[in-house]
Design a protein around this motif. Structure first.
Motif, PDB file in Angstrom:
ATOM      1  N   ALA A 152       0.823  -1.213   0.000  1.00 15.73           N
ATOM      2  CA  ALA A 152       0.000   0.000   0.000  1.00 15.73           C
ATOM      3  C   ALA A 152       0.862   1.269   0.000  1.00 15.73           C
ATOM      4  CB  ALA A 152      -0.927  -0.003   1.209  1.00 15.73           C
ATOM      5  N   ASN A 153       2.158   1.117  -0.319  1.00 17.07           N
ATOM      6  CA  ASN A 153       3.112   2.229  -0.436  1.00 17.07           C
ATOM      7  C   ASN A 153       3.463   2.889   0.892  1.00 17.07           C
ATOM      8  OD1 ASN A 153       3.504   2.016  -3.243  1.00 17.07           O
ATOM      9  ND2 ASN A 153       1.537   3.040  -3.573  1.00 17.07           N
ATOM     10  N   PHE A 154       3.419   2.129   1.989  1.00 14.15           N
ATOM     11  CA  PHE A 154       3.851   2.637   3.285  1.00 14.15           C
ATOM     12  C   PHE A 154       5.178   2.008   3.680  1.00 14.15           C
ATOM     13  CE2 PHE A 154      -0.745   3.478   3.680  1.00 14.15           C
ATOM     14  CZ  PHE A 154      -0.685   4.826   3.996  1.00 14.15           C
ATOM     15  N   ASP A 155       6.139   2.049   2.765  1.00 15.00           N
ATOM     16  CA  ASP A 155       7.476   1.511   3.012  1.00 15.00           C
ATOM     17  C   ASP A 155       8.461   2.672   2.912  1.00 15.00           C
ATOM     18  OD1 ASP A 155      10.034   0.407   2.835  1.00 15.00           O
ATOM     19  OD2 ASP A 155       9.386  -1.283   1.613  1.00 15.00           O
ATOM     20  N   ILE A 156       9.050   3.050   4.023  1.00 18.73           N
ATOM     21  CA  ILE A 156       9.924   4.221   4.063  1.00 18.73           C
ATOM     22  C   ILE A 156      11.136   4.057   3.141  1.00 18.73           C
ATOM     23  CG2 ILE A 156      11.237   3.470   6.095  1.00 18.73           C
ATOM     24  CD1 ILE A 156      10.159   7.070   5.310  1.00 18.73           C
ATOM     25  N   LYS A 157      11.679   2.852   3.048  1.00 19.67           N
ATOM     26  CA  LYS A 157      12.854   2.653   2.190  1.00 19.67           C
ATOM     27  C   LYS A 157      12.490   2.854   0.725  1.00 19.67           C
ATOM     28  CE  LYS A 157      15.133  -0.416   5.435  1.00 19.67           C
ATOM     29  NZ  LYS A 157      15.511  -1.763   5.761  1.00 19.67           N
ATOM     30  N   GLN A 158      11.358   2.307   0.310  1.00 19.77           N
ATOM     31  CA  GLN A 158      10.934   2.473  -1.084  1.00 19.77           C
ATOM     32  C   GLN A 158      10.575   3.937  -1.361  1.00 19.77           C
ATOM     33  OE1 GLN A 158      11.197   0.272  -3.644  1.00 19.77           O
ATOM     34  NE2 GLN A 158      10.724   2.093  -4.843  1.00 19.77           N
ATOM     35  N   GLN A 159       9.911   4.578  -0.407  1.00 17.48           N
ATOM     36  CA  GLN A 159       9.542   5.979  -0.609  1.00 17.48           C
ATOM     37  C   GLN A 159      10.774   6.873  -0.667  1.00 17.48           C
ATOM     38  OE1 GLN A 159       6.615   6.972  -1.620  1.00 17.48           O
ATOM     39  NE2 GLN A 159       6.009   4.828  -1.484  1.00 17.48           N
ATOM     40  N   ALA A 160      11.822   6.540   0.096  1.00 18.59           N
ATOM     41  CA  ALA A 160      13.076   7.306   0.036  1.00 18.59           C
ATOM     42  C   ALA A 160      13.701   7.162  -1.350  1.00 18.59           C
ATOM     43  CB  ALA A 160      14.034   6.835   1.123  1.00 18.59           C
ATOM     44  N   LYS A 161      13.681   5.942  -1.900  1.00 19.08           N
ATOM     45  CA  LYS A 161      14.213   5.732  -3.258  1.00 19.08           C
ATOM     46  C   LYS A 161      13.390   6.512  -4.282  1.00 19.08           C
ATOM     47  CE  LYS A 161      16.067   1.129  -2.363  1.00 19.08           C
ATOM     48  NZ  LYS A 161      15.909  -0.302  -2.591  1.00 19.08           N
ATOM     49  N   ASN A 162      12.076   6.494  -4.131  1.00 17.77           N
ATOM     50  CA  ASN A 162      11.203   7.238  -5.047  1.00 17.77           C
ATOM     51  C   ASN A 162      11.498   8.730  -4.984  1.00 17.77           C
ATOM     52  OD1 ASN A 162       9.978   4.799  -5.629  1.00 17.77           O
ATOM     53  ND2 ASN A 162       8.127   5.223  -4.468  1.00 17.77           N
ATOM     54  N   LEU A 163      11.686   9.251  -3.775  1.00 22.77           N
ATOM     55  CA  LEU A 163      11.973  10.667  -3.599  1.00 22.77           C
ATOM     56  C   LEU A 163      13.338  11.023  -4.186  1.00 22.77           C
ATOM     57  CD1 LEU A 163      10.791  13.250  -2.408  1.00 22.77           C
ATOM     58  CD2 LEU A 163      11.901  12.671  -0.247  1.00 22.77           C
ATOM     59  N   GLU A 164      14.320  10.156  -3.970  1.00 23.00           N
ATOM     60  CA  GLU A 164      15.650  10.381  -4.524  1.00 23.00           C
ATOM     61  C   GLU A 164      15.572  10.427  -6.059  1.00 23.00           C
ATOM     62  OE1 GLU A 164      20.098   8.499  -4.091  1.00 23.00           O
ATOM     63  OE2 GLU A 164      18.417   7.093  -4.283  1.00 23.00           O
ATOM     64  N   LYS A 165      14.856   9.488  -6.646  1.00 18.60           N
ATOM     65  CA  LYS A 165      14.701   9.458  -8.103  1.00 18.60           C
ATOM     66  C   LYS A 165      14.007  10.727  -8.601  1.00 18.60           C
ATOM     67  CE  LYS A 165      12.728   6.725 -11.920  1.00 18.60           C
ATOM     68  NZ  LYS A 165      12.557   7.904 -12.720  1.00 18.60           N
ATOM     69  N   TYR A 166      12.987  11.151  -7.886  1.00 14.50           N
ATOM     70  CA  TYR A 166      12.261  12.362  -8.259  1.00 14.50           C
ATOM     71  C   TYR A 166      13.212  13.563  -8.312  1.00 14.50           C
ATOM     72  CZ  TYR A 166       9.126  16.361  -7.855  1.00 14.50           C
ATOM     73  OH  TYR A 166       8.491  17.562  -8.045  1.00 14.50           O
ATOM     74  N   TYR A 167      14.029  13.723  -7.253  1.00 16.87           N
ATOM     75  CA  TYR A 167      14.946  14.866  -7.210  1.00 16.87           C
ATOM     76  C   TYR A 167      16.050  14.755  -8.257  1.00 16.87           C
ATOM     77  CZ  TYR A 167      12.826  16.822  -3.019  1.00 16.87           C
ATOM     78  OH  TYR A 167      11.961  17.393  -2.132  1.00 16.87           O
ATOM     79  N   LEU A 168      16.564  13.560  -8.484  1.00 14.36           N
ATOM     80  CA  LEU A 168      17.596  13.388  -9.505  1.00 14.36           C
ATOM     81  C   LEU A 168      17.027  13.676 -10.896  1.00 14.36           C
ATOM     82  CD1 LEU A 168      19.480  10.236  -8.167  1.00 14.36           C
ATOM     83  CD2 LEU A 168      20.304  12.620  -8.213  1.00 14.36           C
ATOM     84  N   ASP A 169      15.797  13.223 -11.150  1.00 13.37           N
ATOM     85  CA  ASP A 169      15.153  13.526 -12.432  1.00 13.37           C
ATOM     86  C   ASP A 169      14.937  15.025 -12.585  1.00 13.37           C
ATOM     87  OD1 ASP A 169      15.114  10.828 -13.007  1.00 13.37           O
ATOM     88  OD2 ASP A 169      12.952  10.575 -12.624  1.00 13.37           O
ATOM     89  N   ALA A 170      14.521  15.686 -11.522  1.00 13.37           N
ATOM     90  CA  ALA A 170      14.308  17.138 -11.571  1.00 13.37           C
ATOM     91  C   ALA A 170      15.624  17.864 -11.820  1.00 13.37           C
ATOM     92  CB  ALA A 170      13.672  17.618 -10.268  1.00 13.37           C
ATOM     93  N   LEU A 171      16.695  17.385 -11.197  1.00  5.50           N
ATOM     94  CA  LEU A 171      18.018  17.967 -11.403  1.00  5.50           C
ATOM     95  C   LEU A 171      18.460  17.790 -12.853  1.00  5.50           C
ATOM     96  CD1 LEU A 171      20.468  19.372 -10.141  1.00  5.50           C
ATOM     97  CD2 LEU A 171      21.361  17.105  -9.563  1.00  5.50           C
ATOM     98  N   ASP A 172      18.253  16.594 -13.415  1.00  6.27           N
ATOM     99  CA  ASP A 172      18.592  16.346 -14.812  1.00  6.27           C
ATOM    100  C   ASP A 172      17.801  17.273 -15.736  1.00  6.27           C
ATOM    101  OD1 ASP A 172      20.395  14.383 -14.149  1.00  6.27           O
ATOM    102  OD2 ASP A 172      19.058  12.711 -14.630  1.00  6.27           O
ATOM    103  N   ASP A 173      16.505  17.454 -15.438  1.00  4.86           N
ATOM    104  CA  ASP A 173      15.672  18.350 -16.246  1.00  4.86           C
ATOM    105  C   ASP A 173      16.197  19.773 -16.188  1.00  4.86           C
ATOM    106  OD1 ASP A 173      14.045  16.214 -16.882  1.00  4.86           O
ATOM    107  OD2 ASP A 173      12.441  16.767 -15.473  1.00  4.86           O
ATOM    108  N   THR A 174      16.621  20.213 -15.026  1.00  3.88           N
ATOM    109  CA  THR A 174      17.158  21.570 -14.852  1.00  3.88           C
ATOM    110  C   THR A 174      18.442  21.731 -15.650  1.00  3.88           C
ATOM    111  OG1 THR A 174      16.187  21.664 -12.651  1.00  3.88           O
ATOM    112  CG2 THR A 174      17.917  23.264 -13.143  1.00  3.88           C
ATOM    113  N   ARG A 175      19.292  20.740 -15.614  1.00  7.38           N
ATOM    114  CA  ARG A 175      20.566  20.799 -16.345  1.00  7.38           C
ATOM    115  C   ARG A 175      20.334  20.852 -17.860  1.00  7.38           C
ATOM    116  NH1 ARG A 175      23.725  16.462 -12.566  1.00  7.38           N
ATOM    117  NH2 ARG A 175      24.250  17.935 -10.921  1.00  7.38           N
TER     118      ARG A 175
END
Length: 175
Positions: A148-171
């Motif tokens: 049900a998406n209440f896994d802190i480790k998976q959510q941390a990975k999702n958040l990391e991917k989100y920020y890295l993708d946003a950084l790539d888009d900015t670059r």
């Protein structure tokens, strides 16, 4: 478990416990948390002659240990943003009796049931006693909560991917 404030509906919870105590003389109600209503709640408990059965445990860092000692979890909140304590209680394998003010996201397992705050107090007592008296063997619900998406480790990975993708888009935009 939660902040001792009007939102959590503690006076209602104590009223329900008072009725439960008349049926189950050895019942104990743990209240874990601190907040602006603490002194009023303690006075109310004393006025109902429940001081020996309602235990105020204050702010704790070991709440998961207390979940293991509970027969059921009760949260009749007037409203909730998410109600993380419901997720934690379910993860501990606890049956949860909650108000229908809980958001749909907390209904991640079959261990949680909602009741209307408009229902009679006797209906709440019966619902709580039914789950507290059940002899269902408790087991961890962690895998259901992870699904049900209440896994802190998976959510941390999702958040990391989100920020890295946003950084790539900015670059890419800067080039």
């Amino acid at each position: 478990v939660g902040r001792l404030c009007a939102q959590k509906n503690y006076f209602f919870a104590i009223d329900i416990f008072s009725k439960i105590k008349k049926l189950k003389h050895n019942a104990v109600f743990w209240i874990i948390g601190i907040g602006p209503l603490e002194q009023k709640l303690k006075a109310y408990v004393e006025a109902l002659d429940l001081k020996e059965s309602v235990i105020f445990l204050g702010s704790r860092n070991d709440i998961s240990d207390f979940y293991q000692g509970m027969d059921a979890f009760f949260l009749p909140s007037l409203y909730e943003g998410l109600g993380i304590v419901n997720i934690e209680a379910q993860a501990s394998g606890l049956h949860c009796v909650v108000s229908d003010a809980m958001p749909k996201e907390v209904f991640a397992t079959n261990l949680i049931e909602a009741h209307s705050l408009e229902a009679s107090k006797d209906e709440w007592v019966n619902a709580f006693l039914e789950v507290a008296d059940s002899n269902i063997k408790r087991k961890s619900s962690l895998s259901l909560l992870q699904q049900a998406n209440f896994d802190i480790k998976q959510q941390a990975k999702n958040l990391e991917k989100y920020y890295l993708d946003a950084l790539d888009d900015t670059r890419r935009i800067e080039k």
